[in-house]
Design a protein around this motif. Structure first.
Motif, PDB file in Angstrom:
ATOM      1  N   GLN A   6       0.863  -1.165   0.000  1.00 34.97           N
ATOM      2  CA  GLN A   6       0.000   0.000   0.000  1.00 34.97           C
ATOM      3  C   GLN A   6       0.908   1.226   0.000  1.00 34.97           C
ATOM      4  O   GLN A   6       1.728   1.404   0.896  1.00 34.97           O
ATOM      5  CB  GLN A   6      -0.887  -0.021   1.237  1.00 34.97           C
ATOM      6  N   MET A   7       0.769   2.055  -1.009  1.00 34.14           N
ATOM      7  CA  MET A   7       1.610   3.239  -1.165  1.00 34.14           C
ATOM      8  C   MET A   7       0.972   4.416  -0.419  1.00 34.14           C
ATOM      9  O   MET A   7      -0.087   4.273   0.195  1.00 34.14           O
ATOM     10  CB  MET A   7       1.758   3.569  -2.659  1.00 34.14           C
ATOM     11  N   ARG A  11      -2.789   4.223  -2.144  1.00 32.19           N
ATOM     12  CA  ARG A  11      -2.756   3.682  -3.498  1.00 32.19           C
ATOM     13  C   ARG A  11      -2.127   2.290  -3.473  1.00 32.19           C
ATOM     14  O   ARG A  11      -1.158   2.048  -2.755  1.00 32.19           O
ATOM     15  CB  ARG A  11      -1.932   4.585  -4.407  1.00 32.19           C
ATOM     16  N   GLY A  13       0.189  -0.688  -4.763  1.00 35.25           N
ATOM     17  CA  GLY A  13       1.462  -0.727  -5.476  1.00 35.25           C
ATOM     18  C   GLY A  13       2.067  -2.109  -5.418  1.00 35.25           C
ATOM     19  O   GLY A  13       1.516  -3.020  -4.790  1.00 35.25           O
ATOM     20  N   ARG A  15       5.911  -3.991  -4.848  1.00 36.59           N
ATOM     21  CA  ARG A  15       7.332  -3.884  -4.522  1.00 36.59           C
ATOM     22  C   ARG A  15       8.069  -4.964  -5.282  1.00 36.59           C
ATOM     23  O   ARG A  15       7.726  -6.150  -5.193  1.00 36.59           O
ATOM     24  CB  ARG A  15       7.548  -4.063  -3.024  1.00 36.59           C
ATOM     25  N   THR A  36      10.316   0.429 -15.738  1.00 34.92           N
ATOM     26  CA  THR A  36       9.198   0.620 -14.806  1.00 34.92           C
ATOM     27  C   THR A  36       8.943   2.112 -14.626  1.00 34.92           C
ATOM     28  O   THR A  36       9.697   2.959 -15.119  1.00 34.92           O
ATOM     29  CB  THR A  36       9.487  -0.011 -13.425  1.00 34.92           C
ATOM     30  N   THR A  38       9.127   3.647 -11.767  1.00 38.21           N
ATOM     31  CA  THR A  38       9.789   4.127 -10.554  1.00 38.21           C
ATOM     32  C   THR A  38      10.777   5.256 -10.856  1.00 38.21           C
ATOM     33  O   THR A  38      11.335   5.350 -11.954  1.00 38.21           O
ATOM     34  CB  THR A  38      10.507   2.977  -9.823  1.00 38.21           C
TER      35      THR A  38
END
Length: 122
Positions: A6-7, A11, A13, A15, A36, A38
């Motif tokens: 959870q970002m 939001r 996400g 990892r 990506t 990122t």
């Protein structure tokens, strides 16, 4: 490997984690930054300590089973029957995997005790 996270602002996400040799690190970072969304990559060195291991085979009423054994820091040994052998023999014999597992563990402990009685000679 991927881990759902959870970002900020709740939001969802993902990892992305990986282990690699030091000489591959920069190439992998470049791939992640290029492929990506990122804007940055965190990384740090990792170490691993492994137990001394050995493998041997024991006979059970269901057939031979490979045993994985590892020496603990105090000198004791922990053992586990090879999963594939247990599953195969259980399927072939029409018995529960736990029965084969227990029979293999009993045989391994008996073999270990016999080895100790004979001065450690296998």
């Amino acid at each position: 490997w991927f881990t759902p996270v959870q970002m900020k602002k709740n939001r969802p996400g993902v990892r992305l984690s990986f282990l690699c040799a030091k000489d591959l690190l920069q190439n992998l970072i470049n791939v992640v930054l290029t492929e990506t969304s990122t804007l940055g990559v965190r990384y740090w060195p990792a170490s691993r300590r492994c137990l001394e291991r050995r493998q041997f085979s024991v006979e059970t009423p269901f057939g031979p089973v490979r045993i994985k054994a590892a020496r603990l820091p105090g000198g004791d040994e922990k053992m586990a029957p090879e999963y594939d052998d247990v599953q195969r023999l259980a399927s072939e014999g029409g018995v529960a995997a736990r029965e084969v597992y227990q029979a293999a563990l009993t045989a391994a402990r008996s073999a270990q005790a016999d080895s100790l009685d004979n001065g450690g000679a296998d």
